[in-house]
Design a protein around this motif. Structure first.
Motif, PDB file in Angstrom:
ATOM      1  N   ASN A   1     -25.485  -0.972  21.629  1.00  0.00           N
ATOM      2  CA  ASN A   1     -26.822  -1.274  21.583  1.00  0.00           C
ATOM      3  C   ASN A   1     -27.404  -2.380  22.325  1.00  0.00           C
ATOM      4  OD1 ASN A   1     -29.325  -1.910  20.875  1.00  0.00           O
ATOM      5  ND2 ASN A   1     -28.812  -1.745  18.615  1.00  0.00           N
TER       6      ASN A   1
ATOM      7  N   THR B   1     -20.764  -3.767  22.081  1.00  0.00           N
ATOM      8  CA  THR B   1     -21.681  -2.896  21.382  1.00  0.00           C
ATOM      9  C   THR B   1     -22.569  -1.855  22.438  1.00  0.00           C
ATOM     10  OG1 THR B   1     -23.861  -3.039  19.992  1.00  0.00           O
ATOM     11  CG2 THR B   1     -23.580  -4.842  21.740  1.00  0.00           C
TER      12      THR B   1
ATOM     13  N   LYS C   1     -28.763  -5.647  21.098  1.00  0.00           N
ATOM     14  CA  LYS C   1     -27.863  -6.620  20.352  1.00  0.00           C
ATOM     15  C   LYS C   1     -27.065  -7.163  21.204  1.00  0.00           C
ATOM     16  CE  LYS C   1     -28.283  -4.376  15.715  1.00  0.00           C
ATOM     17  NZ  LYS C   1     -27.535  -3.782  14.617  1.00  0.00           N
TER      18      LYS C   1
ATOM     19  N   LEU D   1     -20.096  -7.917  17.971  1.00  0.00           N
ATOM     20  CA  LEU D   1     -21.450  -8.424  18.429  1.00  0.00           C
ATOM     21  C   LEU D   1     -21.225  -9.801  19.366  1.00  0.00           C
ATOM     22  CD1 LEU D   1     -24.092  -7.832  15.789  1.00  0.00           C
ATOM     23  CD2 LEU D   1     -23.812  -6.436  17.800  1.00  0.00           C
TER      24      LEU D   1
ATOM     25  N   GLU E   1     -24.881  -8.224   8.580  1.00  0.00           N
ATOM     26  CA  GLU E   1     -23.991  -7.342   9.229  1.00  0.00           C
ATOM     27  C   GLU E   1     -22.733  -7.644   8.400  1.00  0.00           C
ATOM     28  OE1 GLU E   1     -24.603  -4.677  10.716  1.00  0.00           O
ATOM     29  OE2 GLU E   1     -26.417  -5.035  11.611  1.00  0.00           O
TER      30      GLU E   1
ATOM     31  N   TYR F   1     -26.689 -11.038  20.997  1.00  0.00           N
ATOM     32  CA  TYR F   1     -25.813 -11.976  19.974  1.00  0.00           C
ATOM     33  C   TYR F   1     -24.221 -12.220  20.633  1.00  0.00           C
ATOM     34  CZ  TYR F   1     -29.350 -10.253  16.823  1.00  0.00           C
ATOM     35  OH  TYR F   1     -30.723 -10.103  16.379  1.00  0.00           O
TER      36      TYR F   1
ATOM     37  N   MET G   1     -30.355 -12.584  12.825  1.00  0.00           N
ATOM     38  CA  MET G   1     -30.488 -10.895  12.472  1.00  0.00           C
ATOM     39  C   MET G   1     -31.089 -10.734  11.398  1.00  0.00           C
ATOM     40  SD  MET G   1     -28.670  -8.284  13.494  1.00  0.00           S
ATOM     41  CE  MET G   1     -27.291  -8.557  14.444  1.00  0.00           C
TER      42      MET G   1
END
Length: 346
Positions: free
Chosen positions: A209, A207, A212, A202, A194, A215, A190
């Motif tokens: 996104n 998530t 991401k 994650l 975070e 992960y 990463m």
């Protein structure tokens, strides 16, 4: 007089899981109708004459405690950088003497074992908390092993949920657990650090996104169950549920599960200390994770009514404590309280 047998030197060569034997033959006599390695290849019965045996395949298993002891040894040889590092090292090395008589389980394995129905071999269909609870267990396990920690308090004294997760570069050696090693790689990869809550999301795959999603830890329950099968605690079966078949993992070693349940029950009853900082850290972590994974009821269900009420009330009082205050008191247990704070907020 027959010539003496050639002197042999054995060199074991490992290729994956198979073992080969290279025979280097010294001497000037051709005891087997020739000289050197070629004679042994031509006359295999000569090897039997001199008791030359192939070494059996070595079976690798996760039942050994080698990984735990090796990691504890590496941490004990190094000087801790802070009080939190020292606390993590003590937690890794200081366990009850009786623990090593039993099979060593990670926090994730203990949580899943508590959540599984003994005969059916699966968790409750209504339990939607255990997935995130297992991810929180991975973070706590890494912290207790001294591999990650929360960033130090700054002058602004950030709150638990604002502090980032940092990887401790004590050792690049693998932990011996696939899920822990995979999580460590994600944290290192990463670009920006975070928080604990973000990492739980994650790793669970919660998530928005799309960049991401890489992960996310996939098939965590099944992978943990397979490890428990290797350790002889679960078995693997197929069950038919009308429209589909499902792999289940009934409990085969009920003794190990009963030992785990009894340990948690006693921590709330006979061994109750009324102070989380006097509790053994792994026991405190397991209580937090069992609550977060909604499997705590399975721990106290077998108790009599009066003891059940006492245990549940004490657990409630413990989990209702302010994580910010408790984390400030116990530097080595910050990750445990941070995970509790993350689940309290979600």
């Amino acid at each position: 007089m027959s010539p003496p047998p050639p002197r042999l030197q054995f060199l074991h060569i490992s290729q994956g899981k198979s073992w080969g034997i290279l025979l280097l033959v010294r001497g000037v006599w051709g005891a087997c109708g020739g000289s050197g390695l070629a004679a042994w290849e031509r006359e295999p019965e000569c090897a039997a004459r001199y008791n030359v045996r192939e070494k059996p395949e070595r079976e690798m298993t996760t039942l050994t405690h080698r990984g735990w002891h090796a990691e504890a040894g590496r941490n004990s040889d190094k000087k801790p950088d802070s009080e939190e590092d020292a606390a993590a090292d003590r937690d890794l090395n200081d366990h009850d003497p009786g623990d090593f008589k039993d099979i060593r389980l990670t926090l994730m394995e203990e949580v899943l074992l508590l959540g599984l129905k003994d005969k059916e071999g699966y968790t409750s269909f209504w339990n939607d908390c255990i997935s995130s609870g297992l991810r929180g267990g991975i973070l706590i396990e890494l912290a207790l092993r001294g591999r990650i920690r929360l960033e130090p308090l700054s002058i602004r004294k950030k709150r638990l949920l604002e502090r980032k997760v940092k990887v401790l570069l004590k050792s690049d050696a693998p932990t011996g657990d696939v899920l822990l090693d995979e999580t460590l790689r994600h944290i290192k990869a990463m670009e920006s650090a975070e928080t604990v809550q973000t990492w739980i999301e994650l790793l669970t795959g919660e998530t928005w996104n799309p960049f991401k999603l890489q992960y996310q830890l996939r098939n965590v329950r099944e992978r943990i169950a397979k490890v428990l099968v290797e350790k002889g605690i679960l078995t693997t079966e197929k069950q038919n549920f009308l429209l589909f078949d499902m792999t289940t993992h009934p409990v085969s070693n009920t003794t190990e599960k009963q030992r785990l349940v009894k340990k948690l029950q006693e921590s709330m009853l006979e061994r109750w200390v009324n102070d989380p900082h006097r509790m053994e850290r792994r026991t405190l972590a397991l209580l937090v994770l069992a609550h977060s994974s909604d499997v705590l009821e399975n721990v106290f269900a077998s108790l009599a009514d009066d003891k059940y009420d006492v245990a549940m009330n004490r657990t409630k009082d413990l989990l209702d404590m302010d994580p910010e205050v408790e984390a400030a008191k116990a530097r080595g247990a910050e990750m445990i309280w941070a995970v509790l704070a993350a689940f309290n907020k979600s």
